[in-house]
Design an enzyme around this catalytic site. Structure first.
Site, PDB file in Angstrom:
ATOM      1  N   GLY A 146      -5.752   2.433   9.308  1.00 37.27           N
ATOM      2  CA  GLY A 146      -5.659   3.895   9.164  1.00 37.27           C
ATOM      3  C   GLY A 146      -5.108   4.321   7.821  1.00 37.27           C
ATOM      4  NE  ARG A 149      -1.560   3.068  -0.562  1.00 36.51           N
ATOM      5  CZ  ARG A 149      -1.386   2.325  -1.630  1.00 36.51           C
ATOM      6  NH1 ARG A 149      -0.385   2.588  -2.436  1.00 36.51           N
ATOM      7  NH2 ARG A 149      -2.200   1.348  -1.895  1.00 36.51           N
ATOM      8  NE  ARG A 239      -8.556   7.926  -1.867  1.00 35.04           N
ATOM      9  CZ  ARG A 239      -8.666   6.757  -1.230  1.00 35.04           C
ATOM     10  NH1 ARG A 239      -8.940   5.656  -1.910  1.00 35.04           N
ATOM     11  NH2 ARG A 239      -8.509   6.689   0.076  1.00 35.04           N
ATOM     12  CG  ASP A 336      -9.691  -1.869   5.788  1.00 33.31           C
ATOM     13  OD1 ASP A 336     -10.113  -3.028   5.872  1.00 33.31           O
ATOM     14  OD2 ASP A 336      -8.719  -1.551   5.079  1.00 33.31           O
TER      15      ASP A 336
HETATM   16  P1  AMP Z   1      -5.728  -1.132   1.106  1.00 33.20           P
HETATM   17  O1  AMP Z   1      -5.437  -2.555   0.755  1.00 33.20           O
HETATM   18  O2  AMP Z   1      -5.257  -0.148   0.052  1.00 33.20           O
HETATM   19  O3  AMP Z   1      -7.140  -0.891   1.485  1.00 33.20           O
HETATM   20  O4  AMP Z   1      -4.813  -0.815   2.375  1.00 33.20           O
HETATM   21  C1  AMP Z   1      -4.933  -1.456   3.622  1.00 33.20           C
HETATM   22  C2  AMP Z   1      -4.134  -0.695   4.635  1.00 33.20           C
HETATM   23  O5  AMP Z   1      -2.759  -0.678   4.294  1.00 33.20           O
HETATM   24  C3  AMP Z   1      -4.542   0.762   4.808  1.00 33.20           C
HETATM   25  O6  AMP Z   1      -4.358   1.098   6.155  1.00 33.20           O
HETATM   26  C4  AMP Z   1      -3.549   1.486   3.939  1.00 33.20           C
HETATM   27  O7  AMP Z   1      -3.366   2.822   4.320  1.00 33.20           O
HETATM   28  C5  AMP Z   1      -2.295   0.673   4.165  1.00 33.20           C
HETATM   29  N1  AMP Z   1      -1.356   0.750   3.047  1.00 33.20           N
HETATM   30  C6  AMP Z   1      -1.471   0.183   1.824  1.00 33.20           C
HETATM   31  N2  AMP Z   1      -0.412   0.487   1.053  1.00 33.20           N
HETATM   32  C7  AMP Z   1       0.408   1.256   1.791  1.00 33.20           C
HETATM   33  C8  AMP Z   1       1.669   1.884   1.572  1.00 33.20           C
HETATM   34  N3  AMP Z   1       2.328   1.768   0.429  1.00 33.20           N
HETATM   35  N4  AMP Z   1       2.191   2.611   2.585  1.00 33.20           N
HETATM   36  C9  AMP Z   1       1.552   2.735   3.750  1.00 33.20           C
HETATM   37  N5  AMP Z   1       0.385   2.158   4.031  1.00 33.20           N
HETATM   38  C10 AMP Z   1      -0.188   1.424   3.079  1.00 33.20           C
HETATM   39 MG    MG Z   2      -8.186   0.491   2.185  1.00 33.53          MG
END
Ligand code: AMP
Ligand code: MG
Length: 584
Positions: A146, A149, A239, A336
Site C-alpha cells: 500500500g 508514504r 507525482r 506493486d
Molecule cells: P517501494 O520500494 O518504494 O516500491 O516501496 C515498497 C513499499 O514500501 C510500498 O508499500 C511503500 O509505500 C513502502 N515504503 C517505502 N518507503 C517507505 C517509508 N519511508 N515509509 C513508509 N512506507 C514506505
Molecule cells: Mg512501490
C-alpha cells in the site's frame, strides 16, 4: 448502493468547467489573455477542478486510525499529509506538467507554494487518501503493502477533460507504512522528479512530477543498510499520473478471496481509463486463434475483462521494449511497481546503462540473483503479467484460455516492438537478428557506452569503398583502449553493417536524422543525478533545474551542454552512484 456511472457522474463536465472559467474575475481574464496566444488555460491552485472518482466509486476504509494494520474490503484509507515542515523550499517544478493541469506558471512564484506542496497548507478541494495494494517482491508474495508514504490528493479534470491524479510522495505515515516513517529524502526525490520528466521527454510512458519541495526537516536513513544511519534532508515530490493503480492493487483483494472488489476495481479502471472497451461490438479484429480446434478462438468482444487484460499486457510489453531500447533498468520490478496503464512507476534505484552490461542491476539488494538486471526485464514483465492475469482468472473475470492468450500477447508484442525499435536505432532497412546480436556481444566485451555508441553510429557512411583502417573512425570516442583483436572484431562488424545499409532507401543524412530521433544525446546518467544531489544537499538547486532543462530535449544537440553527454567519470561506478539501495 446504486451508482450512476455516466460521464456526468464522473465529475464536472467540460461545459461546467468552461462555464466556471468564464466566471472568473477581470483580473483572471487579464492573466489568461497573456497566454491566450498559446491556447493555454491558466488557473490558480484554488481554481483547479477536483474530482474524486476513486473515493466516490470504490469502497473505502471506515477507520481513519493511522496505526499500521491490515485494511480489509477497501481500496483506500482517508489520510491527510502529516510530514513536519520547517521553512520548506521549492527545489524545481515542471512547466509541461503544470500546463497539463492548466496551472498558471506564476503560481510557482507564490510564497506559500512550498507549504502547499509539502502538505502543510492543504489545498482547497482535496480528498486525500492512501491506496491499499499488495505485491510480489523479488518473486515472493509479500502481502499488503500500500501507499506507505504517498498520499493522493485527488484527481483533477483539465480543460481537455483529462483526469490527472496528484499525489504527494513522502508526506507522512499512513496505515500502510508498516515499520517505516512515511517520509522521503531529498536524494531519492530529486532522482524521481528528474527521471519522471526525463523519461517523458524520451517518449517513454511514465508517471510525471509537478514539483519538488524540501521539508526543511531531517530524515534518518541507513543508505547502504550497513549500520551507518545518517540524517538527510527530507523532501516531497508531487507525482502526477492518470492513475496510480498497480498490478498489486488487484492482487491484494484476490489473495483475500475478495473477488467482488477485484471486479469493482476492474470496472473502475475500464470505465475511466479504457472506456473504448465498455461497448465492444463483434468484430473480426478482436478474435484470435490460439491453437487447433473450435474452442481455440479467443473472442475478446465477448469479455471486456479479457480485452482489458490484453491491453494491459500490450502496454506493459511496449513499455519494457522501450526500456530495453533506451537502456533503462528499473531496478525493482515487483508487481506493486507495475502500472496497469503501462507507465514507468516508482523510481527507486533505477539506472540508465553507461558501459553496456546486460547483467547490470542498479539495485544493491538485487545483487545476489540479479532478478531485476537489464537483460531480465522482458522476462520479468512476462512473469508479472502472468501474476496479473492469474489474479483476474482467480476472480473468474477471465478463463484459462484467455489467461494463456494474455501472456502470449505480451511476448509477441514485446518482440514486435523491440525489433522495430532496435532496427530504427541502427537505421537498418529491416530487422537483422545476427547483426544486432553480434553488436550487443561486442558492446558487452568492450564495455561500450550504450547511449554514446548509438548516437555516434549515425555518423558511419554507407560507402563500401571506405578503406578498412578508417571504418572505426566515427566510433573512436567510444571504442577506447581496445587491442588489435578487438579492433578487428569491430571492423568486421562495421563492414557487415555497411553492407546491410546498402539496401536502405535513405541517404546517409536522412538515416542520421532518423537514428538521432530515437538515440538520445542526453540521458539522465546516475552520476549526473548525483552531482545535482550533492549541490542540492548544500542548498543549491541550480543543477537540478539545469538538468531538468537539458533532459527536456534529449534528442537535440544542445550547444554548450556537451558536458552532459560525456562518458561518465571513474567515480560514477562507485556504490551509491551507479548502484543504490531501496533506502529512500
Ligand atoms: P517501494 O520500494 O518504494 O516500491 O516501496 C515498497 C513499499 O514500501 C510500498 O508499500 C511503500 O509505500 C513502502 N515504503 C517505502 N518507503 C517507505 C517509508 N519511508 N515509509 C513508509 N512506507 C514506505
Ligand atoms: Mg512501490
Amino acid at each position: 448502493m446504486d451508482r450512476d456511472f455516466s460521464p456526468a457522474a464522473a465529475g464536472p463536465s467540460l461545459d461546467a468547467i468552461s462555464d466556471s472559467l468564464k466566471n472568473q474575475s477581470l483580473e483572471d481574464d487579464n492573466r489568461n489573455e497573456d497566454s491566450n496566444s498559446q491556447n493555454r488555460v491558466n488557473l490558480k491552485l484554488e481554481e483547479l477542478k477536483w474530482d474524486h472518482s476513486f473515493v466516490r466509486e470504490l469502497p473505502g476504509d471506515p477507520i481513519t486510525d493511522l496505526t499500521p494494520r491490515e485494511v480489509l474490503h477497501a481500496c483506500y484509507t482517508t489520510v491527510f499529509p502529516s510530514a513536519e515542515v520547517d521553512n520548506p523550499q521549492l527545489v524545481a517544478w515542471s512547466e509541461s506538467v503544470a500546463e497539463l493541469l492548466d496551472l498558471d506558471p506564476r503560481e510557482f512564484e507564490r510564497p506559500d507554494l512550498a507549504q502547499i506542496f509539502s502538505g502543510a497548507s492543504p489545498l482547497v478541494g482535496i480528498m486525500p487518501y492512501a491506496q491499499c495494494y499488495g505485491g510480489h517482491q523479488f518473486g515472493m508474495w509479500a502481502g499488503q503493502l500500500g501507499d506507505g508514504r504517498a498520499i493522493t490528493l485527488g484527481e483533477i479534470l483539465n480543460s481537455k477533460s483529462e483526469r490527472w491524479e496528484l499525489q504527494l510522495k513522502g508526506a507522512g505515515r499512513t496505515p500502510y507504512s508498516r515499520f517505516a516513517d512515511g517520509l522521503a529524502v531529498l536524494r531519492s526525490s530529486i532522482r524521481e522528479f528528474l527521471c519522471s520528466e526525463a523519461m517523458h521527454n524520451l517518449g517513454i510512458p511514465t508517471t510525471r512530477a509537478l514539483c519538488l519541495v524540501t521539508t526543511g526537516k531531517y530524515v534518518t536513513r541507513d543508505m547502504f543498510y550497513d549500520g551507518n544511519p545518517k540524517d538527510e534532508p527530507g523532501a516531497i515530490v508531487c507525482r502526477v499520473a492518470q492513475s496510480f493503480l498497480r498490478f498489486g492493487s488487484y492482487q491484494i483483494h484476490a489473495t483475500r478471496d475478495d473477488f467482488d472488489l477485484v471486479h469493482k476495481l476492474a470496472d473502475y479502471c475500464i470505465r475511466h481509463h479504457f472506456p473504448h472497451l465498455e461497448n465492444l461490438s463483434k468484430s473480426d479484429t478482436l478474435s484470435f486463434t490460439t491453437g487447433e480446434g473450435d474452442d481455440s478462438v479467443v473472442d475478446l468482444t465477448s469479455n471486456k475483462y479479457a480485452a482489458w487484460a490484453v491491453e494491459v499486457a500490450e502496454l506493459t510489453a511496449s513499455l519494457v521494449a522501450k526500456w530495453q531500447a533506451i537502456g533503462f533498468t528499473h531496478g525493482v520490478l515487483n508487481t506493486d511497481n507495475m502500472s496497469v496503464l503501462g507507465l514507468t512507476i516508482d523510481y527507486g534505484p533505477f539506472g540508465f546503462l553507461d558501459a553496456f552490461d546486460p547483467s547490470y542491476t542498479p539495485n544493491i539488494t538485487d545483487l545476489p540473483g540479479r532478478r531485476y538486471c537489464f537483460a531480465n526485464q522482458p522476462d520479468i514483465g512476462s512473469w508479472n503479467i502472468a501474476q496479473f492475469a492469474t489474479t483476474l482468472s482467480s476472480a473468474q473475470l477471465i478463463n484459462k484460455k484467455e489467461t494463456d492468450y494474455i501472456i502470449e500477447r505480451y511476448g509477441t508484442k514485446f518482440m514486435d516492438e523491440y525489433q522495430a525499435l532496435v532496427t530504427k536505432k541502427l537505421g537498418l532497412p529491416k530487422y537483422n537478428k545476427q547483426l544486432i546480436s553480434d553488436l550487443l556481444k561486442n558492446m558487452a566485451v568492450d564495455k561500450v557506452d550504450y547511449t554514446n555508441f548509438f548516437r555516434l553510429l549515425s555518423n558511419v557512411k554507407s560507402d563500401p569503398a571506405i578503406p578498412e583502417e578508417s571504418l572505426l573512425v566515427p566510433l573512436k570516442a567510444v571504442l577506447l583502449d581496445i587491442g588489435k583483436e578487438r579492433r578487428d572484431a569491430w571492423t568486421s562488424w562495421v563492414k557487415s553493417y555497411i553492407q546491410e545499409l546498402a539496401e536502405s532507401d535513405l541517404s546517409d543524412e536522412e538515416r542520421k536524422t532518423s537514428m538521432n530521433s530515437v538515440n538520445p544525446k542526453y540521458i539522465l546518467r546516475n552520476y549526473l543525478c548525483q552531482s545535482a544531489i550533492d549541490a542540492a544537499e548544500l542548498g543549491d538547486f541550480e543543477e537540478v533545474r539545469r538538468l531538468l532543462k537539458v533532459m527536456e530535449r534529449p534528442y537535440d544537440d544542445q550547444p554548450g551542454m556537451e558536458k552532459y553527454a560525456r562518458l561518465p567519470p571513474a567515480w560514477a561506478y562507485r556504490p551509491g552512484v551507479s548502484m543504490l539501495s531501496c533506502s529512500s
